[in-house]
Design an enzyme around this catalytic site. Structure first.
Site, PDB file in Angstrom:
ATOM      1  N   CYS A   1       0.780  -1.161  -0.008  1.00  0.00           N
ATOM      2  CA  CYS A   1       0.123   0.047   0.015  1.00  0.00           C
ATOM      3  C   CYS A   1       0.886   1.191  -0.018  1.00  0.00           C
ATOM      4  CB  CYS A   1      -1.045   0.122   1.124  1.00  0.00           C
ATOM      5  SG  CYS A   1      -0.025  -0.109   2.887  1.00  0.00           S
TER       6      CYS A   1
ATOM      7  N   GLY B   1      -3.339  -9.805   8.423  1.00  0.00           N
ATOM      8  CA  GLY B   1      -2.413  -9.808   7.409  1.00  0.00           C
ATOM      9  C   GLY B   1      -1.469  -8.686   7.445  1.00  0.00           C
ATOM     10  N   THR B   2      -1.795  -7.522   7.301  1.00  0.00           N
ATOM     11  CA  THR B   2      -0.903  -6.417   7.252  1.00  0.00           C
ATOM     12  C   THR B   2       0.034  -6.511   8.259  1.00  0.00           C
ATOM     13  OG1 THR B   2      -2.798  -4.824   6.404  1.00  0.00           O
ATOM     14  CG2 THR B   2      -0.832  -3.856   7.414  1.00  0.00           C
TER      15      THR B   2
END
Length: 315
Positions: free
Chosen positions: A132, A167-168
């Site tokens: 991101c 997950g991040t």
């Protein structure tokens, strides 16, 4: 372009990113059709939403996807799981000739940022969406590099801790490594560094990104123009992407050089760029621009693939 039917896609990962991506495909896509939502938790909200939206689901992971009756018609699979799981998923999908768009930091395939190099990588069987922070900041590094040689680029991505799911958080190390490398490969910097900040502030703050580059001295107006043009390119698929303030410059000559880790003392032009990314709030809150930019970039890639390389498979 008129197609007899849309290109069928599946999403592996029924968490925040996968669910947001599914809703984008269902609501906005002109060329993609949701054929499957894949998870491993039968009680996940993503699988429940998919079922309510009449999207076929499986809670048995990649094996469940391959066993689904319509699997042979699926041409593109998005992987929104983890870097560790992606390696196995990719091995299975490549055996079936499926195009893979990787939203994890696994970086098995080439890095792709739509505003920089999508058209060059359409033939790759696996394309990686970097991170991101990378999707938000590397276009700015590239914008400076179009005008002047960039010796060093450092990015700081600040996201709300609320928008950082399991997950991040599990991929923090991979985030910094993948983003740092992509700053060099895609951004054009000789050396890159990436920092991520999980901001616990309440109410949650919108994604903010800071980009610092040290380049050869160059026309500052030309850099401003290049940055503005790149912002406009990214806004085509992420409308909430914008400059927070004017681009800033500091000139360091040989009498007052900067000490850059790994490169030593360097003179040149320091460019500081400040961004914010507001999400479209399809599934996630607007402050979660870090997730929105990933799903928006991934869908932009899939749309282009559907129209070009995969269009003949859709008829």
């Amino acid at each position: 372009m008129t197609q007899a039917r849309k290109v069928k896609v599946a999403i592996i990962g029924s968490g925040n990113i996968g669910t947001d991506l599914m809703i984008k495909v269902l609501r906005q896509s002109e060329n993609l059709e949701m054929a499957a939502m894949v998870g491993i938790d039968p009680a996940s909200d993503g699988l429940a939403r998919a079922q309510r939206m009449n999207v076929p689901t499986t809670a048995e992971g990649i094996d469940g996807l391959v066993a689904m009756p319509g699997f042979s018609d699926i041409r593109i699979v998005f992987d929104a799981t983890s870097a560790g799981a992606h390696k196995h998923h990719n091995e299975v999908l490549q055996k079936h000739g499926v195009q893979v768009i990787d939203l994890t930091p696994a970086a098995i395939g080439p890095y792709v940022i739509p505003s920089i190099n999508l058209d060059e990588k359409l033939d790759a069987p696996n394309i990686n969406m970097v991170t991101c922070g990378g999707q938000a900041t590397i276009p700015m590094v590239k914008a400076v590099a179009k005008v002047a040689k960039v010796h060093y680029a450092e990015i700081v991505a600040s996201i709300s801790s609320r928008s950082a799911g399991p997950g991040t958080r599990a991929n923090i190390d991979e985030f910094t490594e993948t983003t740092s490398k992509a700053i060099q490969v895609l951004g054009g910097a000789t050396k890159g560094k990436a920092i991520i900040i999980l901001n616990p502030a309440e109410p949650p703050l919108i994604m903010r990104d800071t980009i610092f580059t040290l380049s050869e001295p160059a026309d500052q107006d030309a850099i401003r123009q290049s940055v503005q043009e790149m912002v406009a390119d990214v806004q085509q698929y992420v409308p909430g992407y914008r400059l927070k303030q004017e681009v800033q410059f500091d000139l360091y000559d040989e009498s007052n050089p900067l000490n850059v880790p790994g490169l030593g003392k360097l003179s040149g032009l320091k460019t500081s760029i400040f961004l914010e990314v507001e999400g479209a709030a399809h599934y996630l809150p607007a402050y979660a621009g870090n997730l929105d930019i990933m799903t928006s970039a991934a869908m932009a890639c899939a749309e282009r693939l559907a129209v070009t390389r995969l269009a003949d498979l859709a008829v």
